[in-house]
Design an enzyme around this catalytic site. Structure first.
Site, PDB file in Angstrom:
ATOM      1  N   ASP A  32      -3.337   7.825   8.245  1.00  0.00           N
ATOM      2  CA  ASP A  32      -4.291   6.925   8.885  1.00  0.00           C
ATOM      3  C   ASP A  32      -3.555   6.051   9.903  1.00  0.00           C
ATOM      4  O   ASP A  32      -2.476   6.400  10.373  1.00  0.00           O
ATOM      5  CB  ASP A  32      -5.064   6.102   7.844  1.00  0.00           C
ATOM      6  CG  ASP A  32      -4.167   5.204   6.996  1.00  0.00           C
ATOM      7  OD1 ASP A  32      -2.987   5.009   7.363  1.00  0.00           O
ATOM      8  OD2 ASP A  32      -4.641   4.683   5.972  1.00  0.00           O
ATOM      9  N   SER A  60       0.796  -1.225   0.000  1.00  0.00           N
ATOM     10  CA  SER A  60       0.000   0.000   0.000  1.00  0.00           C
ATOM     11  C   SER A  60       0.830   1.277   0.000  1.00  0.00           C
ATOM     12  O   SER A  60       0.310   2.345  -0.329  1.00  0.00           O
ATOM     13  CB  SER A  60      -0.936   0.016   1.213  1.00  0.00           C
ATOM     14  OG  SER A  60      -0.200  -0.145   2.416  1.00  0.00           O
ATOM     15  N   HIS A  91      -0.367   4.534   7.508  1.00  0.00           N
ATOM     16  CA  HIS A  91       0.259   5.160   6.346  1.00  0.00           C
ATOM     17  C   HIS A  91       0.656   6.609   6.601  1.00  0.00           C
ATOM     18  O   HIS A  91      -0.034   7.324   7.325  1.00  0.00           O
ATOM     19  CB  HIS A  91      -0.684   5.103   5.137  1.00  0.00           C
ATOM     20  CG  HIS A  91      -1.073   3.723   4.757  1.00  0.00           C
ATOM     21  ND1 HIS A  91      -2.313   3.194   5.075  1.00  0.00           N
ATOM     22  CD2 HIS A  91      -0.394   2.756   4.101  1.00  0.00           C
ATOM     23  CE1 HIS A  91      -2.380   1.951   4.619  1.00  0.00           C
ATOM     24  NE2 HIS A  91      -1.229   1.667   4.034  1.00  0.00           N
TER      25      HIS A  91
END
Length: 378
Positions: A340, A38, A343
């Site tokens: 978040d 990600s 991340h």
């Protein structure tokens, strides 16, 4: 953590000198091919079926992206792949493979323009990591194999191989493998001795490095030569990890950081070994761990006022809830290290890309930086 520099000092000096000369007068890379999780995903997971697939295709993701669009990037805006692509001269980051795959023509033309991204949120080096909810690294390589086959059919093998040999192959993967392992180890800790747990860690490292080595070797056999590898950062300091720490302070989890550090050391040794065995293999290893440690030690130097809380989320440390349309969102996003639960914010990815691309080799990259890698002609 200092990067392990296994190359002899004289050989390293030759590599750096050659790369510096190439960067001064070389050509920018024709394409960038992106693999990982990600931290680099630009939307592949948007195309995966299933309710448990991690996606960033809803607000407040993308709130600072042009048009405030949630694109599938796990960020409030751009990610590291985007900033590295721009630094290397591309107009934009390579698009997600799954957005191109239905069209053979697009799958051929796009790599000629800026490359393809195979990165997938939740992916690991091991197929078993978050299985069924991402594109594991092995499948990302198979997707690249399909891309190359289509390119060779349309462009010819010689033109395809020339393009690939001068392209940059960007990697950022391993965090999810460690998160999954640490979670399982924590639940089993009462039933295993310290010695057994250490053996489990050693076994994990062996599996991860073996798979990483096989991945790079396979791509090299298909024509890849220039590899930009980002190591694993301070996983124990992300808000989700801090949330599970004992006490009210939300301190970093030292055990998870040590797990990441051990993998990073093994990865550095692997790359130095591959450089001595694979013809034409050139690499730059970016030290995300070291950069993160320096940032958390002196947040103000990087313009941060908060390096513990998630900007988008809810509850303690902003990490008790996911970043969803009903989440709480901070207004000073550029002053938060984290977007978040796990991340970084867009600004953090920009600073990381700047350091990896153009910093003095030996500071956060070795044996050369990403700019020298990009402009090395083969």
């Amino acid at each position: 953590m200092a990067l392990l520099l296994v190359l002899s000092s004289s050989l390293q000096a030759l590599v750096v000198a050659a790369a510096s000369a190439a960067a001064a007068g070389g050509r920018p890379p024709p394409a960038m091919f992106v693999f990982g999780d990600s931290t680099l995903d630009v939307g592949n997971n948007n195309y995966l079926p299933g309710p448990d697939v991690p996606r960033a295709n809803k607000p407040y993701y993308g709130i600072d992206f042009p048009g405030s669009l949630p694109t599938g990037r796990f960020s409030n805006g751009y990610n590291i792949a985007d900033y590295l692509a721009k630094s290397m001269g591309f107009a934009s980051s390579p698009p997600p493979y799954l957005s191109l795959a239905p069209s053979t023509s697009r799958l051929v033309l796009t790599p000629r323009g800026n490359g393809v991204s195979y990165a997938s949120g939740g992916a690991g080096i091991l197929d078993s990591t978050n299985a069924g909810n991402n594109i594991p690294l092995s499948k990302q390589v198979q997707y690249f194999k399909s891309t190359k086959s289509q390119m060779a059919t349309k462009l010819g093998s010689r033109a395809t191989n020339l393009l690939l040999s001068n392209s940059v192959f960007l990697f950022s993967v391993g965090s999810n493998d460690l998160f999954v392992f640490a979670t399982a180890q924590a639940s089993e800790s009462q039933n295993k001795s310290a010695a057994e747990q250490q053996r489990d860690v050693a076994t994990l490292y062996t599996s991860l490095i073996s798979n990483y080595s096989a991945t790079i070797t396979e791509l090299h056999a298909m024509g890849a030569r220039k590899f930009g590898i980002i190591n694993v950062g301070l996983l124990g300091c992300v808000p989700a990890a801090r949330l599970s720490s004992h006490g009210a302070t939300g301190a970093c989890l030292d055990g998870l950081n040590e797990l990441a550090s051990g993998l990073d050391d093994a990865l550095a040794s692997l790359l130095a070994s591959l450089a001595s065995r694979l013809p034409g293999f050139v690499y730059s290893l970016a030290d995300y761990y070291g950069l993160s440690a320096a940032t958390f030690e002196d947040p103000a130097a990087s313009g941060y006022t908060d390096v513990a809380d998630a900007c988008c989320g809810g509850g303690r440390l902003g990490a008790e809830a996911d970043c969803l349309p009903n989440a709480t969102v901070c207004s000073n996003r550029d002053q938060h290290a984290f977007w978040d639960r796990v991340h970084p914010c867009q600004r953090g990815t920009m600073l990381a890309a700047q350091n990896f691309y153009d910093s003095r080799p030996g500071r956060y990259t070795a044996p050369i930086n990403f700019k020298q890698l990009a402009y090395t002609s083969l």
